[in-house]
Motif scaffolding. Structure first.
Motif, short mmCIF file in Angstrom:
data_model
loop_
_atom_site.label_atom_id
_atom_site.label_comp_id
_atom_site.label_asym_id
_atom_site.label_seq_id
_atom_site.Cartn_x
_atom_site.Cartn_y
_atom_site.Cartn_z
N LYS A 1 45.71 22.63 32.00
CA LYS A 1 45.43 21.80 33.17
C LYS A 1 44.34 22.43 34.02
O LYS A 1 44.25 23.66 34.11
CB LYS A 1 46.69 21.63 34.02
N ASN A 2 43.55 21.59 34.67
CA ASN A 2 42.57 22.07 35.64
C ASN A 2 43.31 22.61 36.85
O ASN A 2 44.34 22.06 37.23
CB ASN A 2 41.64 20.94 36.08
N GLY A 3 42.79 23.67 37.45
CA GLY A 3 43.42 24.19 38.66
C GLY A 3 43.11 25.66 38.86
O GLY A 3 42.35 26.26 38.11
N TYR A 4 43.71 26.23 39.90
CA TYR A 4 43.52 27.64 40.22
C TYR A 4 44.55 28.49 39.48
O TYR A 4 45.71 28.10 39.36
CB TYR A 4 43.64 27.88 41.73
N TYR A 5 44.08 29.64 39.00
CA TYR A 5 44.93 30.58 38.28
C TYR A 5 44.61 31.99 38.74
O TYR A 5 43.50 32.28 39.17
CB TYR A 5 44.68 30.47 36.76
N ILE A 6 45.59 32.87 38.61
CA ILE A 6 45.35 34.28 38.82
C ILE A 6 44.78 34.80 37.51
O ILE A 6 45.33 34.52 36.43
CB ILE A 6 46.64 35.02 39.18
N VAL A 7 43.68 35.53 37.57
CA VAL A 7 43.05 36.05 36.36
C VAL A 7 42.89 37.56 36.46
O VAL A 7 42.85 38.12 37.55
CB VAL A 7 41.67 35.39 36.09
N TYR A 8 42.80 38.20 35.31
CA TYR A 8 42.49 39.62 35.26
C TYR A 8 41.16 39.75 34.55
O TYR A 8 40.94 39.14 33.51
CB TYR A 8 43.58 40.41 34.53
N CYS A 9 40.25 40.52 35.13
CA CYS A 9 38.89 40.65 34.61
C CYS A 9 38.60 42.07 34.18
O CYS A 9 39.14 43.02 34.74
CB CYS A 9 37.90 40.24 35.69
N THR A 10 37.69 42.21 33.22
CA THR A 10 37.29 43.54 32.76
C THR A 10 36.44 44.23 33.82
O THR A 10 36.36 45.45 33.85
CB THR A 10 36.48 43.46 31.47
N MET A 11 35.78 43.48 34.63
CA MET A 11 35.01 44.05 35.72
C MET A 11 35.13 43.10 36.90
O MET A 11 34.77 41.93 36.74
CB MET A 11 33.55 44.20 35.33
N PRO A 12 35.73 43.49 37.94
CA PRO A 12 35.94 44.83 38.49
C PRO A 12 37.30 45.45 38.19
O PRO A 12 37.79 46.23 38.99
CB PRO A 12 35.75 44.60 39.97
N ASN A 13 37.93 45.14 37.07
CA ASN A 13 39.23 45.70 36.69
C ASN A 13 40.31 45.42 37.73
O ASN A 13 41.04 46.31 38.14
CB ASN A 13 39.15 47.20 36.42
N GLU A 14 40.38 44.17 38.13
CA GLU A 14 41.41 43.78 39.09
C GLU A 14 41.65 42.29 38.99
O GLU A 14 40.83 41.55 38.45
CB GLU A 14 41.01 44.16 40.51
N PRO A 15 42.80 41.84 39.50
CA PRO A 15 43.08 40.41 39.48
C PRO A 15 42.26 39.64 40.51
O PRO A 15 41.77 40.21 41.48
CB PRO A 15 44.58 40.33 39.81
N GLY A 16 42.10 38.36 40.26
CA GLY A 16 41.39 37.49 41.19
C GLY A 16 41.91 36.07 41.07
O GLY A 16 42.65 35.74 40.15
N LEU A 17 41.52 35.22 41.97
CA LEU A 17 41.91 33.81 41.98
C LEU A 17 40.70 32.99 41.58
O LEU A 17 39.67 33.05 42.25
CB LEU A 17 42.41 33.41 43.37
N VAL A 18 40.80 32.24 40.48
CA VAL A 18 39.65 31.51 39.96
C VAL A 18 40.10 30.11 39.52
O VAL A 18 41.19 29.93 38.99
CB VAL A 18 39.03 32.26 38.75
#
Length: 72
Positions: A26-43
Motif C-alpha cells: 500500500k502507498n503510505g508512510y513507513y519507518i525505514v532503515y537506511c545504509t546511510m546515515p545508518n539510522e531509521p527514518g520516516l519515508v
C-alpha cells in the motif's frame, strides 16, 4: 523498534522487513532503515514509483509498518 549495528552489519529486530524480500503493498508512510546515515527514518512509499525521498530511495534496506498508538 530496536536495532543494533554490529561489525558493520544490521541485526534486525522483529517487525522489520527486508526490501529484498518484500516491498509495501500500500502507498503510505513507513519507518525505514537506511545504509546511510545508518539510522531509521520516516519515508513515503508509492507502489508505482518507490520510496519518495531522494535521499533514502536507493539506501533503504528494511522497512516496518507504523503502528498507531493504543487508545484508552
Amino acid at each position: 523498534m530496536n536495532h543494533k549495528i554490529h561489525s558493520g552489519m544490521i541485526e534486525v529486530a522483529a517487525g522489520w522487513i527486508s526490501v529484498e524480500k518484500e516491498l509495501p503493498k500500500k502507498n503510505g508512510y513507513y519507518i525505514v532503515y537506511c545504509t546511510m546515515p545508518n539510522e531509521p527514518g520516516l519515508v513515503h512509499y508509492h507502489k508505482d514509483t518507490g520510496w519518495q525521498n531522494g535521499f533514502y530511495d536507493d539506501r533503504v534496506t528494511h522497512w516496518a509498518v507504523i503502528v498507531p498508538p493504543a487508545c484508552r
